[in-house]
Design a protein around this motif. Structure first.
Motif, PDB file in Angstrom:
ATOM      1  N   ASP A  84       0.847  -1.189   0.000  1.00 32.03           N
ATOM      2  CA  ASP A  84       0.000   0.000   0.000  1.00 32.03           C
ATOM      3  C   ASP A  84       0.889   1.247   0.000  1.00 32.03           C
ATOM      4  O   ASP A  84       1.532   1.559   0.992  1.00 32.03           O
ATOM      5  CB  ASP A  84      -0.904  -0.045   1.236  1.00 32.03           C
ATOM      6  N   THR A 107      -3.426   5.862  -3.224  1.00 34.08           N
ATOM      7  CA  THR A 107      -4.543   6.804  -3.157  1.00 34.08           C
ATOM      8  C   THR A 107      -4.274   8.007  -4.054  1.00 34.08           C
ATOM      9  O   THR A 107      -3.126   8.362  -4.294  1.00 34.08           O
ATOM     10  CB  THR A 107      -4.788   7.247  -1.697  1.00 34.08           C
ATOM     11  N   LYS A 125      -3.768  11.870  -1.368  1.00 31.72           N
ATOM     12  CA  LYS A 125      -2.695  12.417  -0.546  1.00 31.72           C
ATOM     13  C   LYS A 125      -1.815  13.310  -1.425  1.00 31.72           C
ATOM     14  O   LYS A 125      -2.223  14.418  -1.754  1.00 31.72           O
ATOM     15  CB  LYS A 125      -1.974  11.296   0.175  1.00 31.72           C
TER      16      LYS A 125
HETATM   17  C1  LIG Z   1      -5.028   7.138   3.584  1.00 31.13           C
HETATM   18  C2  LIG Z   1      -4.734   5.695   3.445  1.00 31.13           C
HETATM   19  C3  LIG Z   1      -5.602   4.837   2.768  1.00 31.13           C
HETATM   20  C4  LIG Z   1      -6.958   5.263   2.325  1.00 31.13           C
HETATM   21  O1  LIG Z   1      -6.922   6.110   1.243  1.00 31.13           O
HETATM   22  P1  LIG Z   1      -8.177   7.044   0.941  1.00 31.13           P
HETATM   23  O2  LIG Z   1      -8.040   7.383  -0.482  1.00 31.13           O
HETATM   24  O3  LIG Z   1      -8.079   8.207   1.850  1.00 31.13           O
HETATM   25  O4  LIG Z   1      -9.402   6.222   1.227  1.00 31.13           O
HETATM   26  C5  LIG Z   1      -5.209   3.525   2.588  1.00 31.13           C
HETATM   27  N1  LIG Z   1      -4.026   3.076   3.060  1.00 31.13           N
HETATM   28  C6  LIG Z   1      -3.184   3.869   3.725  1.00 31.13           C
HETATM   29  C7  LIG Z   1      -1.887   3.318   4.223  1.00 31.13           C
HETATM   30  C8  LIG Z   1      -3.521   5.202   3.966  1.00 31.13           C
HETATM   31  O5  LIG Z   1      -2.698   5.982   4.654  1.00 31.13           O
END
Ligand SMILES: *Cc1c(COP(=O)(O)O)cnc(C)c1O
Length: 404
Positions: free
Chosen positions: A208, A239, A242
């Motif tokens: 991730d 995502t 961010k």
């Molecule tokens: C923020 C985050 C997500 C979720 O992403 P969103 O687009 O805000 O739903 C998933 N995994 C991690 C590690 C995150 O920090």
């Protein structure tokens, strides 16, 4: 007489209050950026995930407005029905090109990308081994999948190896789950070792990249690029919300993986396609990140400067009774661990009174309470210096008794 089935809510809330775990929202009344207006006051912001300062960028705003003018505000349906637009495909191709994968698929959020991908890839006869500090969306995806879930100690290859040796044989497919940058600590997973183990034990590996995309790697493509693992058999999730300053999530990987997800990921099939505005903004953000590498360099300059200043300062406010500790980090997330929740909350409130917004993160989100800071490319060196000075002032013993 039947009893009221909702009274437990108030009792439960009272318990949350007593434990100091109660959370509430604060409204920011300005565009995103290092300086924001919160409830009428201007504050210096160290809580944003907008690492490259793109969420308020005029070019993303213009791209979103142009997309709304052309395609309207909503996507009106699932991508498989009426919700697919040329913009979606362009964004998926831009992500795949940046990450150097065959293909990519965009979801309505990173959370939904994790939920849908994990649940599609494994089931009741399969095994998931997951880092104990993974994001909630990975944990919940694992539960949803129905697979057997075994957590391993944070970033601990020895523990993971032992668990693979003990359990792998009894299951069909196996999926390893890890954040690349851990969202509450800011440290990195040992990706090359994880890849090696995945190969040895025939496991899929999902990483991730939510806090790594735009932050790590020579072109900002993320932890996979930084660790020189580009092109390896991996499932990369991330995502758009961010460093890309928009909203949405994605999976990048092999052509069969993406094709399979289009057919089996429930959180992609049974939800409305990403809005035209969000899609266009993310697409513009990727183009800007690739054209303006100075944003990422400036971010790292700020991270390293602030880290250095904190390392020099923190020993000054540590006593024998109490200590503050800067946790190890290799990302834009810096955490100052406090001894307990009250200290973290007090410090957060004092900083806010002094005009600086930081987060106090506490159990059950994390095992130990901490002040969590996020650095942006658009912070100035004055902004970072100001944070350190105020922190110094707040932790002087006579002034606020934080460390007694
Ligand atoms: C923020 C985050 C997500 C979720 O992403 P969103 O687009 O805000 O739903 C998933 N995994 C991690 C590690 C995150 O920090």
């Amino acid at each position: 007489m039947p009893t009221n089935p909702y009274t437990w809510l108030e009792k439960s809330l009272a318990t949350i209050h007593r434990a100091n775990w109660y959370r509430s929202v604060q409204a920011i009344q300005s565009r995103p950026g290092p300086k924001i207006t919160l409830e009428g006051r201007q504050l210096l912001n160290f809580t944003s995930n907008d690492y490259l300062g793109l969420a308020g960028d005029q070019r993303l705003v213009a791209a979103a407005i142009a997309a709304i003018r052309e395609f309207g505000t909503g996507s009106t349906g699932s991508r498989l029905l009426s919700g697919h637009r040329p913009l979606h495909r362009q964004l998926e191709q831009a992500i795949a090109s940046w990450k150097q994968t065959d293909d990519a698929l965009v979801f309505s959020s990173g959370y939904l990308a994790n939920l849908g991908t994990v649940a599609a890839l494994v089931g009741a006869r399969d095994l998931i081994l997951a880092d104990q500090y993974n994001h909630a969306s990975l944990k919940n995806g694992a539960i949803l999948s129905g697979a057997t879930v075994i957590p391993y100690a944070h970033c601990n290859i020895q523990d993971l190896t032992a668990k693979l040796e003990q359990h792998r044989d009894r299951y069909q497919r196996c999926l390893l789950l890890t954040d690349s940058v851990f969202s509450m600590d800011g440290d990195l997973c040992p990706l090359p070792s994880l890849l090696k183990l995945a190969g040895q034990f025939s496991c899929m590996l999902l990483v991730d990249e939510a806090h790594a995309t735009g932050v790590l790697g020579a072109t900002g493509a993320g932890g996979v690029e930084q660790f020189d693992c580009t092109g390896q058999p991996l499932i990369q999730v991330g995502t758009l919300s961010k460093a890309l300053g928009s909203l949405g999530g994605y999976v990048a990987g092999s052509a069969p993986l993406i094709d399979f997800l289009r057919n089996r990921a429930s959180s992609w099939i049974y939800t409305t396609g990403l809005s035209p505005a969000d899609t266009a903004a993310a697409l513009r953000a990727i183009a800007i990140i690739r054209q303006e590498p100075w944003r990422q360099s400036q971010l790292w300059q700020n991270i390293n400067d602030l880290k250095q200043q904190l390392l020099e300062t923190i020993p000054c406010f540590t006593t024998t009774q109490s200590s503050l500790e800067l946790l190890p980090s290799d990302s834009a997330i810096l955490c100052i661990q406090t001894q307990d929740t009250n200290i973290a909350l007090q410090l957060r409130n004092q900083l806010q009174q002094a005009g600086i917004l930081v987060a106090a993160v506490r159990p059950p989100t994390v095992p130990t309470s901490r002040i969590r800071l996020t650095v942006m490319a658009t912070h100035t060196s004055d902004d970072c210096q100001r944070l350190v000075e105020v922190l110094k002032f707040c932790t002087q013993k006579p002034a606020c008794k934080i460390i007694e």
